[in-house]
Each structure stands twice: as structure tokens, then as C-alpha cells.
Design a protein around this motif. Structure first.
Motif, short mmCIF file in Angstrom:
data_model
loop_
_atom_site.label_atom_id
_atom_site.label_comp_id
_atom_site.label_asym_id
_atom_site.label_seq_id
_atom_site.Cartn_x
_atom_site.Cartn_y
_atom_site.Cartn_z
N PHE A 18 24.99 -13.38 -40.37
CA PHE A 18 25.18 -13.81 -41.75
C PHE A 18 25.07 -12.60 -42.67
O PHE A 18 24.36 -11.65 -42.37
CB PHE A 18 24.10 -14.82 -42.17
N GLU A 59 26.66 -15.71 -46.68
CA GLU A 59 28.04 -15.85 -46.21
C GLU A 59 28.11 -15.68 -44.70
O GLU A 59 27.31 -14.97 -44.11
CB GLU A 59 28.95 -14.78 -46.83
N LYS A 60 29.12 -16.36 -44.10
CA LYS A 60 29.41 -16.18 -42.69
C LYS A 60 30.85 -16.58 -42.44
O LYS A 60 31.33 -17.57 -43.01
CB LYS A 60 28.48 -17.03 -41.80
N GLU A 61 31.51 -15.81 -41.60
CA GLU A 61 32.88 -16.16 -41.23
C GLU A 61 32.84 -17.16 -40.08
O GLU A 61 32.26 -16.90 -39.03
CB GLU A 61 33.67 -14.92 -40.81
N ILE A 62 33.45 -18.32 -40.31
CA ILE A 62 33.49 -19.39 -39.31
C ILE A 62 34.93 -19.85 -39.19
O ILE A 62 35.52 -20.31 -40.18
CB ILE A 62 32.59 -20.57 -39.71
N GLY A 63 35.50 -19.72 -38.00
CA GLY A 63 36.88 -20.16 -37.78
C GLY A 63 37.90 -19.44 -38.63
O GLY A 63 38.87 -20.04 -39.06
N ARG A 93 32.63 -18.81 -45.24
CA ARG A 93 31.88 -19.91 -45.86
C ARG A 93 30.70 -19.28 -46.61
O ARG A 93 30.17 -18.26 -46.18
CB ARG A 93 31.35 -20.87 -44.80
N ASP A 137 23.61 -22.17 -38.78
CA ASP A 137 24.95 -22.66 -39.12
C ASP A 137 24.94 -24.02 -39.82
O ASP A 137 25.92 -24.40 -40.47
CB ASP A 137 25.84 -22.73 -37.87
N PHE A 163 26.06 -24.77 -43.60
CA PHE A 163 27.39 -25.02 -44.10
C PHE A 163 27.91 -26.43 -43.79
O PHE A 163 29.07 -26.73 -44.02
CB PHE A 163 28.37 -23.98 -43.54
N ASP A 164 27.06 -27.30 -43.24
CA ASP A 164 27.48 -28.69 -42.92
C ASP A 164 27.64 -29.51 -44.17
O ASP A 164 27.09 -29.32 -45.17
CB ASP A 164 26.48 -29.37 -41.99
#
Length: 96
Positions: A31, A51-55, A59, A92, A95-96
Motif C-alpha cells: 500500500f 492507495e493500492k493498485e488492484i486489478g 483504489r 485489502d 476497499f470493500d
């Protein structure tokens, strides 16, 4: 006049203004934590973004706490620490 500016903390070089962008950042467990404190009633309020790059998409999650600090450096340090704590607790799921 500059004597009074220094005495009352109104010097332009005093560093008492919140930066326009992130004041600090760090990577933690995949993150990115960004410290974005802002001025509130003469102090700096704890505020940041995770922030985190997901797919393939970045996000982000913004957090603000009631904590206030007299110096920007303290606000940045505590914001980054609080961001690490949030990541450690939620991961993670943030971000749900």
C-alpha cells in the motif's frame, strides 16, 4: 517589524502552511500511504490517504482523525503511523 513576525510566528519561512499536495508518503505491505494534513484552527489536523493498485486500477481510502498537532512534521509522522495501523488492521478489506 520582522522581530514581531518572528515573535508571533508569522514569518514566511516558518513552514506553518500546509502543503498543496502530500507532505510525505511511504510504502507499507503493498500500500502507499500519503500524509495530507491540513490547517485547522492554527494547528495541523491528521489526514491521509491509502492507495493500492488492484486489478489494474488504483483504489484509495481517505482518513481523517481528530488529532491535531502544532507542527507539520509531527502531523506527517503521526499520519503515516496511523495509515500503517489501518493497513495492518484492515488490509485489502479497506476497499470493500
Amino acid at each position: 517589524m520582522s522581530f514581531f513576525k518572528k515573535l508571533f510566528g508569522k514569518s514566511e519561512a516558518s513552514g506553518d502552511e500546509a502543503p498543496a499536495g502530500p507532505a510525505g508518503s511511504l510504502e507499507h505491505k503493498g500500500f502507499t500511504i500519503l500524509a495530507e494534513p491540513f490547517k485547522a484552527e492554527g494547528q495541523f489536523q491528521l489526514c491521509g490517504r491509502i492507495e493500492k493498485e488492484i486489478g489494474g486500477a488504483v483504489r484509495d481510502h481517505k482518513f481523517i482523525r481528530a488529532d491535531r498537532f502544532s507542527s507539520l512534521e509531527d502531523a506527517v509522522r503521526f499520519t503515516l503511523t496511523k495509515g500503517q495501523q489501518i493497513v495492518d488492521e484492515q488490509g485489502d478489506r479497506l476497499f470493500d
